[in-house]
Design a protein around this motif. Structure first.
Motif, PDB file in Angstrom:
ATOM      1  N   ILE A  14      22.446  14.019 -20.419  1.00  0.00           N
ATOM      2  CA  ILE A  14      22.835  15.098 -19.374  1.00  0.00           C
ATOM      3  C   ILE A  14      24.568  14.891 -19.350  1.00  0.00           C
ATOM      4  O   ILE A  14      24.794  13.664 -19.019  1.00  0.00           O
ATOM      5  N   ILE A  15      25.329  15.966 -19.471  1.00  0.00           N
ATOM      6  CA  ILE A  15      26.847  15.650 -19.220  1.00  0.00           C
ATOM      7  C   ILE A  15      27.419  16.579 -17.989  1.00  0.00           C
ATOM      8  O   ILE A  15      28.482  16.266 -17.627  1.00  0.00           O
ATOM      9  N   GLY A  16      26.172  17.358 -17.423  1.00  0.00           N
ATOM     10  CA  GLY A  16      26.966  18.146 -16.107  1.00  0.00           C
ATOM     11  C   GLY A  16      25.784  19.179 -15.529  1.00  0.00           C
ATOM     12  O   GLY A  16      24.655  19.045 -16.191  1.00  0.00           O
ATOM     13  N   CYS A  17      26.155  19.524 -14.430  1.00  0.00           N
ATOM     14  CA  CYS A  17      25.246  20.432 -13.798  1.00  0.00           C
ATOM     15  C   CYS A  17      25.906  21.668 -13.113  1.00  0.00           C
ATOM     16  O   CYS A  17      26.990  21.084 -12.325  1.00  0.00           O
ATOM     17  N   ALA A  18      25.242  22.445 -12.529  1.00  0.00           N
ATOM     18  CA  ALA A  18      25.629  23.568 -11.818  1.00  0.00           C
ATOM     19  C   ALA A  18      24.447  24.287 -10.920  1.00  0.00           C
ATOM     20  O   ALA A  18      23.511  24.528 -11.510  1.00  0.00           O
ATOM     21  N   PRO A  19      24.925  24.551  -9.713  1.00  0.00           N
ATOM     22  CA  PRO A  19      23.890  24.989  -8.894  1.00  0.00           C
ATOM     23  C   PRO A  19      23.642  26.399  -9.307  1.00  0.00           C
ATOM     24  O   PRO A  19      24.451  27.202  -9.549  1.00  0.00           O
ATOM     25  N   ILE A  20      22.277  26.903  -9.127  1.00  0.00           N
ATOM     26  CA  ILE A  20      21.827  28.252  -9.110  1.00  0.00           C
ATOM     27  C   ILE A  20      21.358  28.784  -7.660  1.00  0.00           C
ATOM     28  O   ILE A  20      20.285  28.281  -7.441  1.00  0.00           O
ATOM     29  N   VAL A  21      22.152  29.637  -7.075  1.00  0.00           N
ATOM     30  CA  VAL A  21      21.893  29.844  -5.717  1.00  0.00           C
ATOM     31  C   VAL A  21      21.639  31.153  -5.532  1.00  0.00           C
ATOM     32  O   VAL A  21      22.601  32.223  -5.688  1.00  0.00           O
ATOM     33  N   GLU A  22      20.656  31.862  -5.153  1.00  0.00           N
ATOM     34  CA  GLU A  22      20.301  33.155  -5.063  1.00  0.00           C
ATOM     35  C   GLU A  22      21.137  33.751  -3.791  1.00  0.00           C
ATOM     36  O   GLU A  22      21.099  33.446  -2.533  1.00  0.00           O
ATOM     37  N   PRO A  23      21.880  35.011  -4.047  1.00  0.00           N
ATOM     38  CA  PRO A  23      22.714  35.560  -3.131  1.00  0.00           C
ATOM     39  C   PRO A  23      21.976  35.966  -1.844  1.00  0.00           C
ATOM     40  O   PRO A  23      22.500  35.822  -0.666  1.00  0.00           O
ATOM     41  N   GLU A  24      20.749  36.638  -2.026  1.00  0.00           N
ATOM     42  CA  GLU A  24      19.839  37.362  -1.149  1.00  0.00           C
ATOM     43  C   GLU A  24      19.365  36.029  -0.155  1.00  0.00           C
ATOM     44  O   GLU A  24      18.894  36.447   1.045  1.00  0.00           O
ATOM     45  N   THR A  25      19.196  34.738  -0.539  1.00  0.00           N
ATOM     46  CA  THR A  25      18.599  33.920   0.257  1.00  0.00           C
ATOM     47  C   THR A  25      19.464  32.623   0.205  1.00  0.00           C
ATOM     48  O   THR A  25      19.189  31.622   1.043  1.00  0.00           O
ATOM     49  N   GLU A  26      20.599  32.715   0.086  1.00  0.00           N
ATOM     50  CA  GLU A  26      21.959  31.774   0.344  1.00  0.00           C
ATOM     51  C   GLU A  26      22.024  31.178   1.500  1.00  0.00           C
ATOM     52  O   GLU A  26      22.067  29.734   1.828  1.00  0.00           O
ATOM     53  N   GLN A  27      21.860  31.835   2.476  1.00  0.00           N
ATOM     54  CA  GLN A  27      21.950  31.526   4.036  1.00  0.00           C
ATOM     55  C   GLN A  27      20.934  30.587   4.498  1.00  0.00           C
ATOM     56  O   GLN A  27      21.153  29.880   5.189  1.00  0.00           O
ATOM     57  N   PHE A  28      19.666  30.695   3.630  1.00  0.00           N
ATOM     58  CA  PHE A  28      18.598  29.738   3.964  1.00  0.00           C
ATOM     59  C   PHE A  28      18.670  28.594   3.097  1.00  0.00           C
ATOM     60  O   PHE A  28      17.876  27.603   3.693  1.00  0.00           O
ATOM     61  N   VAL A  29      19.483  28.317   2.270  1.00  0.00           N
ATOM     62  CA  VAL A  29      19.108  27.318   1.308  1.00  0.00           C
ATOM     63  C   VAL A  29      20.006  26.045   2.011  1.00  0.00           C
ATOM     64  O   VAL A  29      21.430  26.180   1.930  1.00  0.00           O
ATOM     65  N   HIS A  30      19.585  25.095   2.547  1.00  0.00           N
ATOM     66  CA  HIS A  30      20.334  23.826   3.128  1.00  0.00           C
ATOM     67  C   HIS A  30      20.862  23.081   2.149  1.00  0.00           C
ATOM     68  O   HIS A  30      22.009  22.641   2.142  1.00  0.00           O
ATOM     69  N   HIS A  31      19.983  22.523   1.206  1.00  0.00           N
ATOM     70  CA  HIS A  31      20.283  21.759   0.196  1.00  0.00           C
ATOM     71  C   HIS A  31      19.255  21.495  -0.874  1.00  0.00           C
ATOM     72  O   HIS A  31      18.244  21.734  -0.486  1.00  0.00           O
ATOM     73  N   PHE A  32      19.670  21.247  -2.127  1.00  0.00           N
ATOM     74  CA  PHE A  32      18.468  20.791  -2.977  1.00  0.00           C
ATOM     75  C   PHE A  32      18.797  19.604  -3.901  1.00  0.00           C
ATOM     76  O   PHE A  32      19.904  19.128  -4.048  1.00  0.00           O
ATOM     77  N   VAL A  33      17.843  18.744  -4.237  1.00  0.00           N
ATOM     78  CA  VAL A  33      17.976  17.266  -4.956  1.00  0.00           C
ATOM     79  C   VAL A  33      17.096  17.643  -6.198  1.00  0.00           C
ATOM     80  O   VAL A  33      15.880  17.992  -6.142  1.00  0.00           O
ATOM     81  N   VAL A  34      17.607  16.979  -7.105  1.00  0.00           N
ATOM     82  CA  VAL A  34      16.691  17.010  -8.361  1.00  0.00           C
ATOM     83  C   VAL A  34      16.527  15.621  -8.726  1.00  0.00           C
ATOM     84  O   VAL A  34      17.604  14.719  -8.901  1.00  0.00           O
ATOM     85  N   SER A  35      15.218  14.949  -8.923  1.00  0.00           N
ATOM     86  CA  SER A  35      15.014  13.749  -9.267  1.00  0.00           C
ATOM     87  C   SER A  35      14.242  13.439 -10.491  1.00  0.00           C
ATOM     88  O   SER A  35      13.528  14.518 -10.810  1.00  0.00           O
ATOM     89  N   GLY A  36      14.309  12.361 -11.117  1.00  0.00           N
ATOM     90  CA  GLY A  36      13.606  12.032 -12.471  1.00  0.00           C
ATOM     91  C   GLY A  36      12.728  10.712 -12.294  1.00  0.00           C
ATOM     92  O   GLY A  36      12.996   9.784 -11.434  1.00  0.00           O
ATOM     93  N   ALA A  37      11.853  10.865 -13.220  1.00  0.00           N
ATOM     94  CA  ALA A  37      10.821   9.694 -13.117  1.00  0.00           C
ATOM     95  C   ALA A  37      10.723   9.208 -14.610  1.00  0.00           C
ATOM     96  O   ALA A  37      10.695   9.957 -15.491  1.00  0.00           O
ATOM     97  N   ASN A  87      15.877  28.118   8.190  1.00  0.00           N
ATOM     98  CA  ASN A  87      15.651  29.355   8.649  1.00  0.00           C
ATOM     99  C   ASN A  87      15.009  29.253  10.373  1.00  0.00           C
ATOM    100  O   ASN A  87      14.198  29.533  10.765  1.00  0.00           O
ATOM    101  N   PRO A  88      16.571  29.060  11.042  1.00  0.00           N
ATOM    102  CA  PRO A  88      16.193  28.847  12.392  1.00  0.00           C
ATOM    103  C   PRO A  88      15.575  30.189  13.158  1.00  0.00           C
ATOM    104  O   PRO A  88      15.021  30.014  14.386  1.00  0.00           O
ATOM    105  N   LEU A  89      15.999  31.390  12.644  1.00  0.00           N
ATOM    106  CA  LEU A  89      15.353  32.599  13.131  1.00  0.00           C
ATOM    107  C   LEU A  89      13.855  32.819  12.756  1.00  0.00           C
ATOM    108  O   LEU A  89      13.237  33.914  13.274  1.00  0.00           O
ATOM    109  N   GLN A  90      13.560  32.097  11.716  1.00  0.00           N
ATOM    110  CA  GLN A  90      12.022  32.239  11.434  1.00  0.00           C
ATOM    111  C   GLN A  90      11.842  33.413  10.751  1.00  0.00           C
ATOM    112  O   GLN A  90      10.878  34.299  10.877  1.00  0.00           O
ATOM    113  N   LEU A  91      12.805  34.008   9.772  1.00  0.00           N
ATOM    114  CA  LEU A  91      12.714  35.314   9.309  1.00  0.00           C
ATOM    115  C   LEU A  91      11.762  35.284   8.117  1.00  0.00           C
ATOM    116  O   LEU A  91      11.723  34.209   7.421  1.00  0.00           O
TER     117      LEU A  91
END
Length: 214
Positions: A14-37, A87-91
């Motif tokens: 792996i030499i790099g990475c970039a986020p893919i965030v959907e514009p329609e739901t961006e306001q609800f995405v707090h963060h994400f983590v990729v882990s490996g085993a 999603n504090p408004l529980q939409l």
């Protein structure tokens, strides 16, 4: 692995990475983590962080001589993605397909990279009562921690991010050697919405076995 076109057991870097965030739901995405085993099934396995994203981050590109080995003996063989939502408004009826795009090469690189977290990595001060108003807390990684983790070898930190979820407003990370502070990184005003991980400026730097962080 079947969707990459790679042969079973073939090692990539792996030499790099970039986020893919959907514009329609961006306001609800707090963060994400990729882990490996190391195992071929990451469910219930001991996981190592490969990448993380929070608002305001463009992604990660490693130096030309640095990479993260993937697949093959003694390397990461499975990955899992955790997406945390707010999603504090529980939409209802919100469907999200956010994730992470990785860039890799078939050529090994001179140095291998990994992630490490220090302090209260979940920002929850387990079993500690926090009073009303502003408060200050200090946590320290003891010398035995780095001595065990580094196994007698020094490492070079190529990137450092200060992160407090939505809990803190100011943060300092001090590196201590032989009882003396030898460097520190600071963020005077932290705003999660604009800088999910505040990128420290004074990198790279070396960490030796026995160093502590506070």
């Amino acid at each position: 692995l079947n969707q990459t076109g790679l042969d079973a057991g073939q090692t990539v870097t792996i030499i790099g990475c970039a986020p893919i965030v959907e514009p329609e739901t961006e306001q609800f995405v707090h963060h994400f983590v990729v882990s490996g085993a190391l195992e071929e099934d990451s469910c219930g396995a001991s996981l190592n962080i490969l990448a993380a994203w929070a608002p305001g981050e463009p992604g990660m590109m490693l130096p030309e001589n640095v990479g993260i080995p993937l697949f093959g003996e003694l390397n990461i063989n499975s990955m899992s993605l955790q997406v945390h939502y707010n999603n504090p408004l529980q939409l209802g009826n919100q469907i999200d397909s956010s994730g992470m795009r990785f860039y890799y090469t078939l050529e090994p690189r001179e140095h291998e990279a990994a992630f490490v977290g220090v302090g209260d990595t979940f920002v929850r001060l387990t079993n500690t009562t926090i009073g009303e108003g502003l408060s200050e807390w200090s946590l320290q990684c003891q010398p035995g921690c780095s001595e065990f983790a580094l196994a007698g070898e020094s490492v070079t930190v190529i990137s450092e991010g200060l992160h407090m979820h939505k809990t803190g407003i100011k943060m300092t990370n001090e590196q201590i050697r032989d009882g003396k502070v030898i460097r520190s990184s600071n963020i005077e005003v932290y705003d999660y919405e604009h800088q999910g991980n505040f990128e420290a400026k004074d990198v790279p730097y070396e960490v030796q076995p026995g160093d502590t962080f506070r």
